[in-house]
Design an enzyme around this catalytic site. Structure first.
Site, short mmCIF file in Angstrom:
data_model
loop_
_atom_site.label_atom_id
_atom_site.label_comp_id
_atom_site.label_asym_id
_atom_site.label_seq_id
_atom_site.Cartn_x
_atom_site.Cartn_y
_atom_site.Cartn_z
N SER A 98 0.89 -1.17 -0.15
CA SER A 98 -0.08 0.02 -0.14
C SER A 98 1.01 1.37 0.16
CB SER A 98 -0.76 -0.16 1.16
OG SER A 98 -1.55 1.35 1.60
N HIS A 156 -1.67 -1.89 -4.11
CA HIS A 156 -2.97 -1.68 -3.54
C HIS A 156 -3.20 -0.01 -3.21
CE1 HIS A 156 -6.07 -2.53 -0.31
NE2 HIS A 156 -5.29 -1.34 0.21
N MET A 170 -9.51 7.54 -0.65
CA MET A 170 -10.31 7.95 0.43
C MET A 170 -10.98 9.33 0.01
SD MET A 170 -7.88 7.30 3.62
CE MET A 170 -6.87 5.44 3.58
N HIS A 220 -8.35 0.21 -3.41
CA HIS A 220 -9.41 0.07 -2.25
C HIS A 220 -10.13 1.63 -2.10
CE1 HIS A 220 -9.24 -0.49 2.48
NE2 HIS A 220 -10.59 -0.49 2.03
N MET A 255 -12.18 3.64 -0.44
CA MET A 255 -12.97 3.89 0.94
C MET A 255 -13.64 5.08 0.58
SD MET A 255 -9.55 2.88 3.37
CE MET A 255 -8.40 2.97 1.91
N MET A 258 -10.91 -6.19 6.70
CA MET A 258 -9.74 -4.95 7.53
C MET A 258 -9.32 -5.55 8.66
SD MET A 258 -9.44 -2.67 5.07
CE MET A 258 -8.60 -1.32 6.16
N ASP A 296 -5.73 -6.29 5.47
CA ASP A 296 -5.19 -4.88 5.17
C ASP A 296 -5.12 -4.18 6.56
OD1 ASP A 296 -4.46 -2.52 4.14
OD2 ASP A 296 -6.57 -2.17 3.03
C1 DX5 Z 1 -5.97 1.83 5.80
C2 DX5 Z 1 -5.36 1.45 4.33
C3 DX5 Z 1 -4.29 0.35 4.31
C4 DX5 Z 1 -2.99 1.06 4.82
C5 DX5 Z 1 -2.23 -0.19 5.20
O1 DX5 Z 1 -7.07 2.46 5.82
O2 DX5 Z 1 -6.53 0.63 3.79
O3 DX5 Z 1 -4.11 0.01 2.88
O4 DX5 Z 1 -2.49 1.89 3.97
O5 DX5 Z 1 -0.90 0.53 5.86
P1 DX5 Z 1 -0.36 -0.01 7.17
O6 DX5 Z 1 0.08 -1.33 6.58
O7 DX5 Z 1 0.73 0.80 7.57
O8 DX5 Z 1 -1.24 -0.53 8.13
ZN ZN Z 2 -6.32 -0.25 1.89
#
Ligand code: DX5
Ligand code: ZN
Length: 252
Positions: free
Chosen positions: A34, A59, A63, A94, A96, A165, A199
């Protein structure tokens, strides 16, 4: 990969039924960094760096400041990234976002490979799954920590991937939630060939729990991006998952 996804989408879909699942192929270990915690002003070169370090896919965290209390980027950025990294890397988007329906076509046009939406963000998952497929992308279905797997289960045979998640979505660098692992184990037991992604807070310290529970698509942000040696971290994560998959197949 994108072309393959488009081709796959043109094949008639099987309807949900446990013994008539669309997940006929065995799943494999895949690591998707990510890039949320990277230097966002260098996103293109960071994506290239991750692919050169052995990432299986990227990934990309979208947001909207509404579904989650943070804002990142949208489809114009994806279009630029696609130009920078070329056609091959698989983009797992992803999403969100609230009203995920509105970004399906723009994301497909921008070069997204998979559209992973949140079950909590839509009232009509069935229609959204159909729209995503018609746009030529693979389908991912995500649940937040407060959502049960039983809510996801009715859709599992219609999607390519389920995302459990392991943090509240919105920020990188949070603590891994161990108590999400029963969801992964349950999904693996019910859907033996489904791609299951985790994730949030996943890295060398937590990968074994994910692997043993049955996750095979591993998102890792800060643990990979923040490392001096991302190649080794990616390899370590993949080995842990591959070993667990092999063990599970021997135990059967
Ligand atoms: C959080 C994201 C993740 C995040 C993961 O809302 O969906 O993809 O970037 O990062 P780490 O591995 O640092 O938790
Ligand atoms: Zn994510």
């Amino acid at each position: 990969m994108l072309r393959l996804a488009r081709l796959a989408a043109s094949v008639p879909r099987l309807q949900a039924h446990p013994t008539n699942s669309r997940h006929s192929m065995a799943y494999s270990a895949k690591i998707g960094p990510s890039i949320l915690s990277s230097d966002l002003s260098c996103l293109g070169s960071e994506c290239v760096r991750m692919m050169e370090s052995g990432a299986d896919y990227l990934h990309l965290d979208v947001m909207d400041g509404h579904f989650v209390p943070n804002i990142t980027f949208g489809h114009p950025m994806v279009e630029c990234l696609r130009k920078t990294v070329g056609q091959d890397p698989f983009f797992d988007m992803h999403m969100m976002v609230s009203r995920p329906e509105q970004w399906v076509k723009p994301m497909a046009a921008a070069g997204a490979s998979q559209y992973t939406f949140h079950l909590e963000a839509t009232t009509n998952p069935g229609n959204l799954i159909k729209e995503i497929r018609e746009s030529g992308m693979k389908v991912g279905l995500a649940i937040k920590p407060g959502t049960t797997v039983e809510e996801l289960a009715p859709w599992a045979n219609q999607v390519d991937m389920a995302l459990v998640m392991t943090v509240e979505p919105g920020f990188g660098g949070q603590k891994f939630m161990d108590d999400m692992m029963p969801k992964v184990s349950w999904l693996r037991s019910q859907f033996p060939s489904l791609d299951i992604e985790v994730d949030g807070g996943v890295g060398p310290d937590t990968i074994h729990k994910c692997a043993e529970a049955g996750a095979n698509m591993i998102v890792s942000g800060s643990a990979v991006i923040g490392s001096d040696d991302p190649r080794s971290v990616i390899a370590l994560l993949r080995t842990a998952v591959a070993e667990a998959i092999q063990k599970r197949s021997l135990d059967r």
